[in-house]
Design an enzyme around this catalytic site. Structure first.
Site, PDB file in Angstrom:
ATOM      1  N   GLU C 277       0.830  -1.203   0.000  1.00 18.57           N
ATOM      2  CA  GLU C 277       0.000   0.000   0.000  1.00 18.57           C
ATOM      3  C   GLU C 277       0.869   1.259   0.000  1.00 18.57           C
ATOM      4  O   GLU C 277       0.560   2.245  -0.678  1.00 18.57           O
ATOM      5  CB  GLU C 277      -0.911  -0.022   1.233  1.00 18.57           C
ATOM      6  CG  GLU C 277      -2.209   0.726   1.051  1.00 18.57           C
ATOM      7  CD  GLU C 277      -3.222   0.370   2.134  1.00 18.57           C
ATOM      8  OE1 GLU C 277      -4.155  -0.376   1.829  1.00 18.57           O
ATOM      9  OE2 GLU C 277      -3.054   0.818   3.290  1.00 18.57           O
ATOM     10  N   GLU C 280       2.150   1.717  -3.396  1.00 21.53           N
ATOM     11  CA  GLU C 280       1.064   2.187  -4.252  1.00 21.53           C
ATOM     12  C   GLU C 280       0.822   3.682  -4.037  1.00 21.53           C
ATOM     13  O   GLU C 280       0.658   4.446  -4.991  1.00 21.53           O
ATOM     14  CB  GLU C 280      -0.212   1.392  -3.935  1.00 21.53           C
ATOM     15  CG  GLU C 280      -1.374   1.723  -4.866  1.00 21.53           C
ATOM     16  CD  GLU C 280      -2.668   1.009  -4.470  1.00 21.53           C
ATOM     17  OE1 GLU C 280      -2.668   0.242  -3.485  1.00 21.53           O
ATOM     18  OE2 GLU C 280      -3.682   1.243  -5.139  1.00 21.53           O
ATOM     19  N   CYS C 297      -8.469  -2.361   3.905  1.00 21.13           N
ATOM     20  CA  CYS C 297      -8.343  -3.516   4.803  1.00 21.13           C
ATOM     21  C   CYS C 297      -9.682  -3.982   5.348  1.00 21.13           C
ATOM     22  O   CYS C 297      -9.843  -5.127   5.729  1.00 21.13           O
ATOM     23  CB  CYS C 297      -7.495  -3.178   6.024  1.00 21.13           C
ATOM     24  SG  CYS C 297      -5.992  -2.350   5.632  1.00 21.13           S
ATOM     25  N   SER C 317      -7.377   1.723  -2.449  1.00 22.45           N
ATOM     26  CA  SER C 317      -6.154   0.991  -2.727  1.00 22.45           C
ATOM     27  C   SER C 317      -6.541  -0.344  -3.353  1.00 22.45           C
ATOM     28  O   SER C 317      -7.566  -0.930  -2.996  1.00 22.45           O
ATOM     29  CB  SER C 317      -5.391   0.751  -1.426  1.00 22.45           C
ATOM     30  OG  SER C 317      -4.471  -0.303  -1.588  1.00 22.45           O
ATOM     31  N   LYS C 356     -15.637 -10.342   7.285  1.00 18.86           N
ATOM     32  CA  LYS C 356     -14.605 -11.200   6.694  1.00 18.86           C
ATOM     33  C   LYS C 356     -15.211 -12.484   6.138  1.00 18.86           C
ATOM     34  O   LYS C 356     -14.684 -13.078   5.210  1.00 18.86           O
ATOM     35  CB  LYS C 356     -13.543 -11.537   7.747  1.00 18.86           C
ATOM     36  CG  LYS C 356     -12.684 -10.355   8.168  1.00 18.86           C
ATOM     37  CD  LYS C 356     -11.638 -10.007   7.124  1.00 18.86           C
ATOM     38  CE  LYS C 356     -10.889  -8.730   7.493  1.00 18.86           C
ATOM     39  NZ  LYS C 356     -10.089  -8.204   6.376  1.00 18.86           N
ATOM     40  N   GLU C 359     -16.160 -11.492   2.832  1.00 14.51           N
ATOM     41  CA  GLU C 359     -14.987 -11.187   2.012  1.00 14.51           C
ATOM     42  C   GLU C 359     -14.346 -12.463   1.457  1.00 14.51           C
ATOM     43  O   GLU C 359     -13.964 -12.505   0.285  1.00 14.51           O
ATOM     44  CB  GLU C 359     -13.961 -10.406   2.839  1.00 14.51           C
ATOM     45  CG  GLU C 359     -12.751  -9.961   2.026  1.00 14.51           C
ATOM     46  CD  GLU C 359     -11.688  -9.285   2.868  1.00 14.51           C
ATOM     47  OE1 GLU C 359     -11.569  -9.620   4.061  1.00 14.51           O
ATOM     48  OE2 GLU C 359     -10.961  -8.435   2.327  1.00 14.51           O
ATOM     49  N   GLU C 364     -13.633 -12.342  -6.994  1.00 16.39           N
ATOM     50  CA  GLU C 364     -12.547 -11.568  -7.609  1.00 16.39           C
ATOM     51  C   GLU C 364     -11.245 -11.683  -6.822  1.00 16.39           C
ATOM     52  O   GLU C 364     -10.193 -11.270  -7.299  1.00 16.39           O
ATOM     53  CB  GLU C 364     -12.967 -10.100  -7.773  1.00 16.39           C
ATOM     54  CG  GLU C 364     -13.217  -9.324  -6.486  1.00 16.39           C
ATOM     55  CD  GLU C 364     -14.664  -9.405  -6.018  1.00 16.39           C
ATOM     56  OE1 GLU C 364     -15.341 -10.404  -6.339  1.00 16.39           O
ATOM     57  OE2 GLU C 364     -15.100  -8.487  -5.313  1.00 16.39           O
ATOM     58  N   CYS C 502     -11.042  -2.319  14.228  1.00 17.22           N
ATOM     59  CA  CYS C 502     -11.287  -3.759  14.363  1.00 17.22           C
ATOM     60  C   CYS C 502     -11.438  -4.215  15.814  1.00 17.22           C
ATOM     61  O   CYS C 502     -12.105  -5.211  16.078  1.00 17.22           O
ATOM     62  CB  CYS C 502     -10.144  -4.532  13.719  1.00 17.22           C
ATOM     63  SG  CYS C 502      -9.821  -4.001  12.043  1.00 17.22           S
TER      64      CYS C 502
END
Lengths: 157, 415, 576
Positions: C277, C280, C297, C317, C356, C359, C364, C502
């Site tokens: 990141e 990037e 994240c 990102s 999650k 996710e 993808e 989190c």
């Protein structure tokens, strides 16, 4: 098809003011115009977009208010008053007449989508109790013969 | 017995729709007078008349107007409460139908007196058939500059719009009404702050009953003394009542306070239907108390009814005769509230859910002692613990039934 | 500020005007039971359990404001009877089969019953048939719902997802969704805040512990576990340890005893995330790419962005979340290194998060048709497994993670708290840009719990990085609306879906409102992570992680390189 819904909703919103305070009148109008006395999911989504409220809020309102429905109902919504004054003078007989004439139980819609039989709470017609509301008209002091007439007139269109 | 024609004076004197006819009768004069008389003097007349809110709460209208004036907000609203949801009540229907302009006149006065420029007529959905006529009346008012930027040349601005409810009894409560105006489910908020301080859009809102507004215009036209000539010292003036049920002439009548229930039934309702024998009346709507025939000599006044645990409420009088079963009637009331509870607070939501079971057993003749215990417990919790007035006052018919109709609660031997 | 003096149960209390009776009583040490109340979130006075006598009239303490000279009695016969009556009504409509409820022994209604001393209800059971409505992440059960409205308010006001609502009225009023559609059809971000704010067991995560046990019992599978930073800050609570106790060592020990072949740390991948990141970001700044760049994240945030800001997906990102980077690396680099067929590897992640679970199923993210992570369980589910295995957690020794993929830095562990990803990134960026090993690694400007924060950090002479952070849906909207308007002057934004980050995720141990009124849970859990960072004296910067360095030297070659793009980066979809 999508364009039709958009236009319909845009028109209703323009008429009642384009903000969340217009939600109730907009929904009432769109329900009236649905011909089936209900607010479809598609319409509700578009109303949410147009009035900038969450779809959740639209559905909350549709399900909270007794006049609004999220499920299609008949072209003619027959609501028999079962409130205090009508109960005292015997709304049961009136309800039975409608059941028999229509061949429907309370909550049912006929196969043609023409009639839905429902009960309601006080419609402010206690002076002519027992009373019935068919769409936006109120009828009282009914006899079996008059009930038959009310239905056949509407069947004839 | 002859009706009083005070608030309903102009019923039948014009078609109820043509504004010019209303003006010819002297309509809107009180608005012009207000400009000369001043706000304080105007409110003083209302206070002097002893008028109390006719929606059910019986709050002194003079004080209500003063408090509305004192409330601070960048916008203020007057809401004419035409949600008339109490079963057995249909007098606002007639006030709107036969003399809408008098209601509007009262709204304009209330608006000017409370410094509000926006008026809303909140009408119940069940009266959709009246929308067109009311909207037409509002249009005529605007055309005649009765509503608008400069009301009748007085320099005050006031306008009105019609808003339809969508079938929710609780929306007769001020906060629930405001919530629904905002496009939300009609669920009451907790107080304080009050509707008068933070109602519609969290702005000061004067929610006032249709009949009260009508009375304001009448009283200002005729003077406080003329109103006080009717009724008793505490219950001044007249009341527009709705009589229905087992009477010969159900309908809307304007009566002076102070008559007995029997006098009202006989004198206005045309007596018991086909000469049947009376059993009970319910006074004031679904949340009104039940009175057995033996107590029909009770006087129809705020104080007289209060003394027996009842209230005037909405002015509804539903009459039942000996062929009616009180237990069936209680079940009907219970079903009404089960349908209409907004669901927000525990006592009303769960209380009605449980009450329904009890009332079913009672009506079926299968109730046992535990059912009656539940009945009493539910009443305690609802009365003491409900969030809004609807839950708190719902207990009245059930408590008065318990008190005055022991026969309805006598358990069958088998149980 | 004007103050008000009142009497509560004969004690005089002075509080600021506008305080509620409940807050005043808490200040005076007087306990008033509550149920629907959630400070700052749900203050609606609907359950009515907190009734008191205020100047002799019955009022709900949670919403009733104090006034001068007010006399409050919280414990009169009238009050006690009313509370009991209200509770009896609630419990009649609640499926109270407590022993087989996910919230057994951690249920606010259960506790309340004990507190009020109610052991029976005279009323008829009236709740609907038990019916679990299952989404990929969240399970609802209206038979247990008490209509308190906490989930509705959290969903609507705190997260601004607006998915849950009270539909219908009276006895037909239920918490449900738009046209009763499944959550996965709607703009639900799977954050699970509805779960952690539910006082009872009406909401829970989709339990996948059985699936984990199944793979652990399958000898053909090589089951690897990875644990997110925030898990260690809260897992101990499930075993009665004080809030804010870091339990990294005991957690590693427990996982080993449960039978995982390898116990790795998502922190490793957090360090990798910083490499990817950070690179990037520098690329975008230097080459004029889309700015501000926003962290990716938090899977709740990603879905939130896809629904609410589909026009801003290019700001995200392209980095996968640490969980998925970890999985992708385990099934490629690690498989190769350890000589295991990647198809035999099962990656289980333990996350503070319910999103999650969603996710891991995103197509993808797959690499060569393989999911990065096979099963994602929450902190609560891990605790459940430890209990099922009868492991006495508090008595476990402290053990370490397994080598290489268990190696991490202090920068990685603070990923679990709002501001942590930002701080970790700054530590590395400052070093890279200055070419020095800077000694000052703590960026206090980006710490704290303020909902939206911004800072300007000089990362090298002449280059000031403008950064901002937001956590929790309503805060995120404030910041993102600014980005959408083009008026956000930032280079880099950290966004976390859950308020607090989190550590306060929807998969974390559930703390009752009563405890929350005494302890700021976010502060305590954050302390646990910062203490772990400080303990990591050797390496507190991601780029210093020796194993990460080796990963790049021997395998990935360079951040944002070809292989990185295949394994560690992704794209997003407009959901409208």
């Amino acid at each position: 098809m999508e364009g039709v819904v958009q236009n319909l909703v845009a028109e209703a919103c323009a008429k009642h003011g384009n903000d969340s305070s217009a939600l109730l009148p907009v929904l009432l109008e769109l329900q009236e115009r649905s011909g089936k006395h209900y607010v479809s999911r598609e319409i509700a989504e578009e109303v949410a977009r147009a009035l900038e409220v969450t779809p959740g809020q639209v559905f909350e309102v549709v399900t909270y208010f007794a006049a609004l429905s999220d499920k299609p109902r008949g072209k003619y919504l027959i609501q028999i008053c079962e409130s205090t004054a009508c109960s005292v003078v015997g709304y049961n007989a009136l309800l039975d007449w409608f059941k028999e004439e229509l061949g429907l139980e309370v909550g049912q819609t006929d196969a043609d989508g023409l009639f839905t039989l429902a009960t309601t709470h006080c419609i402010g017609a206690c002076d002519v109790a027992p009373a019935v509301r068919i769409n936006n008209e109120v009828f009282g002091n009914l006899t079996r013969e008059k009930v038959r007439e009310l239905i056949s007139e509407r069947r004839a269109g | 017995m002859e009706q009083v024609r005070y608030i309903t004076e102009w019923f039948g004197r014009y078609d109820g729709q043509n504004i010019d006819d209303y003006i010819k009768l002297g309509g809107f004069e009180t608005v012009r007078q207000l400009a000369d008389r001043g706000i304080e003097a105007t409110v003083a007349i209302i206070a002097e008349s002893g008028l109390q809110g006719r929606g059910g709460a019986a709050y002194p209208t003079g004080i209500k107007l003063t408090q509305a004036r004192e409330a601070i907000g960048e916008r203020k609203f007057v809401v004419c409460n035409a949600d008339e949801g109490e079963p057995g009540t249909f007098k606002d229907r007639e006030l709107l139908k036969q003399n809408i302009y008098q209601v509007i006149e009262g709204m304009i006065v209330a608006g000017i007196c409370s410094d509000a420029k926006e008026g809303i007529i909140y009408i119940r959905e069940e009266y959709t058939w009246q929308h067109e006529a009311i909207n037409d009346a509002i249009r005529q008012c605007r055309d005649r500059k009765v509503l608008g930027e400069n009301v009748l040349g007085t320099g005050y601005a006031f306008d009105i719009r019609l808003f339809s409810g969508a079938g929710a009894y609780v929306c007769g409560e001020g906060f629930a009404l405001c919530e629904s105006l905002e496009g939300k489910p009609g669920r009451p908020r907790t107080k304080p702050p009050f509707v008068k301080q933070a109602g519609y859009l969290r702005l000061p809102t004067l929610v006032i009953n249709t009949e009260t507004l009508s009375a304001i215009a009448s009283i200002l036209r005729k003077g406080a003394d003329s109103f006080k000539a009717y009724g008793t010292e505490i219950s001044t003036g007249t009341k527009v009542i709705s009589i229905s049920g087992k009477v010969n002439k159900p309908g809307v009548y304007e009566i002076p306070f102070g008559l007995t229930i029997s006098e009202i039934i006989d004198g206005f309702g045309g007596g018991m239907k086909d000469g049947s024998k009376g059993y009970f009346v319910q006074i004031g709507g679904a949340s009104g108390g039940l009175l057995p025939v033996g107590m029909w000599n009770t006087r129809y006044t705020y104080e007289g009814l209060e003394a027996v645990g009842l209230s005037v409420g909405s002015g509804a009088i539903v009459v039942a005769d000996e062929t009616n079963d009180l237990r069936d009637y209680l079940k009907v009331i219970g079903e009404f509230f089960l349908h209409e509870s907004c669901g927000k607070c525990t006592p009303c939501r769960e209380g009605n859910r449980q009450l329904h079971f009890v009332l079913n057993n009672l009506a079926a003749g299968t109730a046992d002692a535990a059912d009656l215990k539940r009945y009493d417990s539910i009443m305690n919790v609802m009365k003491g613990g409900s969030l809004c007035g609807s839950g708190k006052t719902e207990v009245v018919p059930f408590l008065t039934a318990r008190k005055y109709f022991p026969e309805a609660f006598r358990l069958e031997e088998a149980n | 500020m004007s103050v008000v003096t009142l009497t509560i149960d004969n004690q005089q209390v002075t509080v600021p005007a506008g305080t509620t009776v409940l807050e005043a009583a808490r200040k005076a040490g007087v306990n008033i039971p509550t149920l629907c109340y959630l400070k700052g979130i749900n203050e609606v006075g609907s359950c009515r359990i907190c009734v008191v006598e205020a100047n002799k009239s019955i009022q709900t303490a949670c919403v009733h404001p104090v006034s001068e000279g007010m006399v409050v009695r919280t414990n009169t016969k009238r009050v006690r009877e009313l509370r009991k009556g209200i509770f009896e009504l609630i419990i009649a409509n609640h499926n109270a089969d407590c022993t087989i409820c996910a919230r057994n022994l951690n249920c606010e209604l259960q506790r309340l019953g004990k507190e009020l001393g109610v052991e029976t209800t005279p009323y008829l059971k009236s709740y609907p048939e038990e019916e679990e409505i299952v989404s990929p992440t969240i399970v609802r059960d209206n038979s247990r719902c008490i209509n308190c409205g906490r989930c509705v308010r959290v969903c609507d006001k705190v997260q601004e997802a607006g998915v849950l609502a009270f539909n219908g009225r009276s006895d037909k009023m239920f918490v449900s969704t738009f046209y009763d559609a499944p959550l996965e059809e709607l703009s639900c971000i799977n954050c699970g805040q509805c779960i952690v704010n539910c006082p009872v067991g009406a909401l829970k995560e989709k339990d996948q512990t059985a699936e984990v046990w199944a793979v652990l019992n399958d000898p053909a599978k090589y089951v690897i576990v990875q644990t997110a930073p925030a898990v260690r800050a809260a897992l101990g609570e499930e075993f009665g340890m004080p809030i804010g106790t870091p339990v990294t060592g005991k957690m590693a020990a427990a996982l080993r005893r449960l039978g995982f072949k390898k116990v790795f740390d998502t922190d490793f991948a957090a360090d990798v995330t910083i490499m990817e990141e950070g690179t990037e970001l520098l690329g975008r700044v230097e080459k004029g790419g889309v700015l501000p760049m926003i962290t990716s994240c938090s899977p709740g945030w990603i879905k939130f962005c896809e629904h609410n800001y589909p026009d801003l997906l290019d700001n995200l990102s392209t980095c996968k979340s640490p969980q998925n980077m970890m999985g992708a690396l385990l099934k490629s680099h690690y498989a190769e290194m350890a000589g295991i067929n990647p198809d035999d590897i099962v990656v289980v992640s333990v996350m503070p998060c319910t999103a999650k679970k969603f996710e891991v199923g995103r197509e993808e993210l797959e690499v060569d048709g393989r999911r990065d992570v096979d099963i994602s369980i929450t902190t609560r589910e891990l605790a459940k497994m430890i209990k099922q295995a009868d492991i006495d957690f508090t008595k476990l020794p402290d053990e370490k993670f397994d080598e290489f993929y268990g190696d991490s830095t202090g920068a990685a562990v603070i990923f679990g708290v709002t501001g942590g990803v930002m701080e970790a990134a700054l530590r590395t960026l400052a070093d890279i840009l200055s070419g020095k090993d800077l000694q000052n690694v703590e960026y206090h400007d980006v710490r704290g719990l303020e909902g939206v924060r911004e800072a300007e950090i000089e990362v090298k002479e002449g280059l000031k990085l403008k950064v901002a952070l937001a956590h929790g849906g309503s805060n995120i909207k404030k910041l993102m609306d600014q980005v959408r308007s083009g008026k956000a002057p930032y280079h880099f934004i950290e966004v976390m879906a859950c308020p607090g980050g989190c550590i306060m995720g929807g998969g974390q141990p559930i703390v009752s409102d009563q405890v929350r009124s005494e302890i700021d849970v976010a502060v305590e859990r954050a302390k646990a992570l910062y203490s772990e960072d400080e303990k990591a004296a050797e390496y507190r910067k991601s780029h210093q992680n020796p194993s990460v360095k080796r990963l790049y030297d021997e395998y990935l070659k360079e951040p944002n390189g070809h292989l990185s793009h295949k394994l560690l980066h992704t794209h997003y979809q407009k959901r409208g």
